[in-house]
Design an enzyme around this catalytic site. Structure first.
Site, PDB file in Angstrom:
ATOM      1  N   TYR B  49      -5.792   1.295   5.500  1.00 53.64           N
ATOM      2  CA  TYR B  49      -5.861   0.257   4.466  1.00 53.64           C
ATOM      3  C   TYR B  49      -4.493   0.164   3.809  1.00 53.64           C
ATOM      4  CZ  TYR B  49     -10.870   1.232   5.001  1.00 53.64           C
ATOM      5  OH  TYR B  49     -12.136   1.428   5.517  1.00 53.64           O
ATOM      6  N   GLU B  50      -4.000  -1.069   3.679  1.00 54.79           N
ATOM      7  CA  GLU B  50      -2.601  -1.242   3.319  1.00 54.79           C
ATOM      8  C   GLU B  50      -2.237  -0.667   1.963  1.00 54.79           C
ATOM      9  OE1 GLU B  50      -2.032  -5.414   3.524  1.00 54.79           O
ATOM     10  OE2 GLU B  50      -3.551  -5.864   2.028  1.00 54.79           O
ATOM     11  N   LEU B  51      -3.188  -0.497   1.080  1.00 55.65           N
ATOM     12  CA  LEU B  51      -2.827   0.029  -0.234  1.00 55.65           C
ATOM     13  C   LEU B  51      -2.560   1.521  -0.208  1.00 55.65           C
ATOM     14  CD1 LEU B  51      -5.877   0.823  -0.587  1.00 55.65           C
ATOM     15  CD2 LEU B  51      -6.069  -1.127  -2.120  1.00 55.65           C
TER      16      LEU B  51
END
Lengths: 303, 253, 303, 253
Positions: B49-51
């Protein structure tokens, strides 16, 4: 002893965010968004701000709606669970907001270049895309070794990074945990770092775990105590995401009129974090509280 | 067995994930698609997940979005966005998912400017990580509403590159790999011709005619020789989806 | 369930480090140096290795002395508290060792480029220096934005990173703490990651603190249990630096003959970590043990 | 008050640090110099160590080298080398310290190849972070033995750039700032002429004659108009050094 940097939030913003500043916020994307500090910018009616962030959820939309923003350098501006940010849409469509379009990767590299003290970073993303149209800080280049085509991303050095974290001491040493997004690089890249924290703790709570420190304390300009300062975004260890807050905001920001009503209620009439928590109410806060605790195993930094 | 259209789409998305793959998970329906795949045929899939999250187990409670705290709980790794993007840029992400507002016959996506930058009619949220996923994953899957105004011959602005102007374009502009593999819409499933890189209809959702799909596409849509019907969600899949999205926030009609 | 990756150290090295491999080690510079794994390379008489590291203290000197090394890509090779590494000196002066000279910053950027998946990284260091003479992976270039002269550092992607850490589970999820040097970027840049750990722990000890995880477990090829596997370098939480070990090594490595005697005693006659700790002896281990414990404050990852 | 030569040199090094400065601390004598400055006239100095440590308090026990666990205990920050190098490359480090094996009149240092790369007579350990400190700190201090074979007109190999070939050279090659400020030797203290960038003797250690310094320098050494004697360590300074290096591992004769 190093200098104590604990200030009321209003004073921290007043001293370190003059009109015209470029500010990085919302750096962990969905978590740890500094809503209390952002609302303080609105309350002080800051002007001509440049906002920098990957995905700020609704915070940027609020500051745009309040008329504080001249320019956005971001990858995404909207409402994560409902879609569009209406103030942002209105402002871009009216031509009153300058836009520098990024992707999450190009923004991460822009801030990393700032953090590393180099004028640019190379990337392999965005080639063939139209991001270059509104972003003069992206250029294609050839690799000096492989001759591959790359995207060069110019360094970004914000005037200030404003970050909301879990706990800090009065000297600017602070712990953050959870997904960290672009927080670390943004802090290192910025001239000033302003921390808002759920808790102000004794210095040894921080210094007994130096790997959890988010950025070196000597680089921090101000620390403000801001319980629930990340609401409605989630703060690991403190409270869950208030989905309803984001859902409500969709309607609340649908028109300029409804937004001003929202601003009156949630920003202008709030003068302290105590006001804010009163507005939230005990039941809502209890609903959002952490119910299933899960504590990290301690580690030993002894000698 | 009754099901909703979003449930059908999420099920189709889940089936795009093979077991053991590294998946860059997006927001909304793809989030559910990943959870569904993990809990059915792809238990060893790894989610990025990019975060700044890597996890290979289901969250202990339903989540509405990837930053919800149950999605951080006992994650395999919590780190920086740059770390996630490094894995992606290295080519270690097998498949990613992107939503779109406007798509063209070569799979280019616009989620930024309807009307283009000089004549903006609608400003959309922008790239987020979508441009990066479309540029750098081994393949990516697009999920979107199938309407004529969205399926246009040429997008007004390329937020996330597909095959650009067609065969050879990605290599020419310098993209290191990848490209769109599948478009899952509200009407059917489309894939890309290996030679021409043009999108074509490979399955229609139950009850949808080819004509309906054609009528809702802004160019003469190619149809695969062996057109099928999109498989309906199984009872087990619907059960799982009910657990992941109990309020049907994302999967209601 | 993911695949269990726990292997005996000998098997981990055997499977993932063929002759001719490029290996990054000693990445935290003075701490957490994987001596046990390095000695295993010697014991298996690996050939034609390329060793990559910033400052490996005496580990590289030992592997060079044993005749396993073809090439060094490093910033500094020696003995941190006594100076020269004699095997290294002999090999370079005899012309039998290929050398790629780096600074700590250029090596950090080479591995960061590998980790980020880009073919190079820019830096402002080393301009005007002679590092370029032995290092074809450094080139001067001009910034595409500012036209500044910069040093371009080509990406380095080791065949394997071998890291010694405090605790791991059998699936390759591991915690490290203390100064981290280049560990994180090196692991992400490498094809294989081999972890040696002081302790193998239950998976939840790791997963209850995902921020302390050093690299994503799905990227790890093997985990080996190696108590005292970092000795004589210090391992935070486990033991202090054994200064005498480094001081003794100066004399022990002064000539090829004395070195072979050292190798016989400390490497060839050792077949397990139990052998090694027997050789160290209880008193020495007690002297090096942590005496002043200092535990981190837990944090809550609940929901 | 008796003192050793290394004690005198460490004391001279400590005096180069102003209060509140950010110091990139090296190995060996500079490590002690930083501790001495912190405990005397520069209590607010901040130390950065290249292996990933920031600390602004003394270690609770004597340390022989920067990676010793007492130097990690209650550090302000434990992180990556790249983070430390970022602070350095940004220009946020005021002063750094480097040891040298060979130096020339423009302060270029060789700690790599005596004889040069094609005709190596002695291979030394190499740069470590020294090249970076010499390139990127606002100023750097060199500490070394003063012998004719080490003080040469032109170093065989530039590991750590000083002023190169003289005035204007650093800017020409692209270095963003900095340069050597001081050379502390076993015989005296030298500084650099602001115009010519050539090093000159500014103080001699007690009991050392200018002739001895000249005799041990491989070129006609410039002497400052106002030559002084290097101040002796004070009792307090010697006390402190005794606490930091109780075995006199670094500060013995």
């Amino acid at each position: 002893m190093p200098e104590a940097k604990l200030l009321p939030l209003s004073e921290a913003i007043d001293r370190f965010v003059p009109n015209g500043s470029s500010i990085a916020m919302g750096l962990a994307q969905e978590t740890l968004i500094p809503f209390a500090a952002g609302h303080q910018l609105i309350r002080q009616n800051k002007q001509d701000l440049t906002l920098i962030g990957p995905i700020s959820d609704i915070l940027f939309d609020q500051i745009i709606g309040a008329g504080c923003v001249h320019k956005i350098r971001a990858a995404w501006v909207g409402n994560v669970i409902t879609g569009s940010g209406y103030n942002f849409r209105r402002a871009v469509e009216a031509g009153t907001l300058e836009m520098e379009d990024h992707s999450n990767l190009t923004l991460a590299m822009a801030l990393r270049a700032g953090a590393m003290g180099v004028p640019f970073m190379p990337a392999r993303t965005a080639l063939g895309s139209d991001l270059f149209k509104t972003n003069a800080n992206l250029k294609t280049m050839n690799c000096p070794f492989s001759d591959d085509t790359l995207t060069a991303v110019a360094a970004l050095k914000p005037d200030a990074s404003i970050v909301h974290l879990q706990r800090a001491d009065v000297f600017g040493n602070a712990h953050a945990w959870g997904n960290l997004g672009l927080i670390r690089d943004a802090c290192l890249a910025s001239r000033h770092i302003i921390i808002t924290a759920e808790e102000i703790v004794e210095p040894d709570v921080i210094s007994r775990d130096p790997n959890r420190v988010i950025t070196p304390g000597f680089r921090v300009s101000a620390v403000a105590h801001a319980p629930w300062g990340g609401h409605p975004s989630p703060v690991p260890g403190y409270y869950n995401r208030d989905h309803q807050g984001f859902i409500d905001y969709q309607a609340e920001s649908k028109t300029q009129e409804t937004f001003l009503e929202w601003q009156r209620q949630w920003v202008d009439s709030v003068h302290s974090w105590q006001d804010y928590t009163k507005l939230l109410g005990a039941k809502r806060m209890a609903d959002l509280a952490i119910k299933h605790h899960d504590l990290s195993e301690p580690v030993d930094y002894g000698y | 067995m009754s099901y909703t259209l979003p449930q059908l789409m999420v099920t189709a998305a889940a089936r795009e994930i093979a077991d053991g793959e590294v998946v860059f998970v997006g927001m909304r329906l793809p989030l559910l698609g990943f959870l569904l795949a993990k809990s059915t045929h792809a238990p060893e899939a790894v989610g990025i997940y990019e975060l700044g999250i890597v996890r290979d187990t289901l969250a202990p409670e339903p989540i509405l979005t990837m930053g919800d705290l149950p999605n951080l709980y006992r994650a395999r790794w919590l780190a920086d966005t740059a770390d996630m993007m490094g894995l992606l840029q290295q080519g270690r992400v097998d498949v990613s998912f992107i939503g779109g507002a406007q798509v063209d016959r070569f799979g280019n996506l616009n989620t930024s400017y309807i009307g283009g930058v000089t004549n903006v009619t609608t400003r959309l949220p922008g790239s987020g990580g979508a441009c990066d996923l479309a540029s750098l994953a081994q393949r990516h899957i697009i999920i979107m509403n199938h309407e004529k105004r969205r399926f246009v011959p040429r997008v007004d602005y390329i937020t996330s590159p597909g095959f650009g102007a067609g065969a050879g374009w990605r290599r020419k502009v310098g993209l290191p790999r990848g490209g769109p593999a599948t478009v899952i819409t509200t009407l059917g499933v489309l894939r890309f011709d290996a030679q021409s890189c043009e999108v074509m209809l490979v399955s229609v959702h139950p009850g949808v005619s080819v004509e309906t799909v054609r009528d809702n596409t802004g160019w003469p849509l190619q149809i695969a020789d062996q057109l099928t019907e999109t498989p309906k969600p199984t009872e087990k899949e619907l059960d799982m989806l009910q657990r992941f999205d109990p309020q049907q926030y994302w999967t209601g009609n």
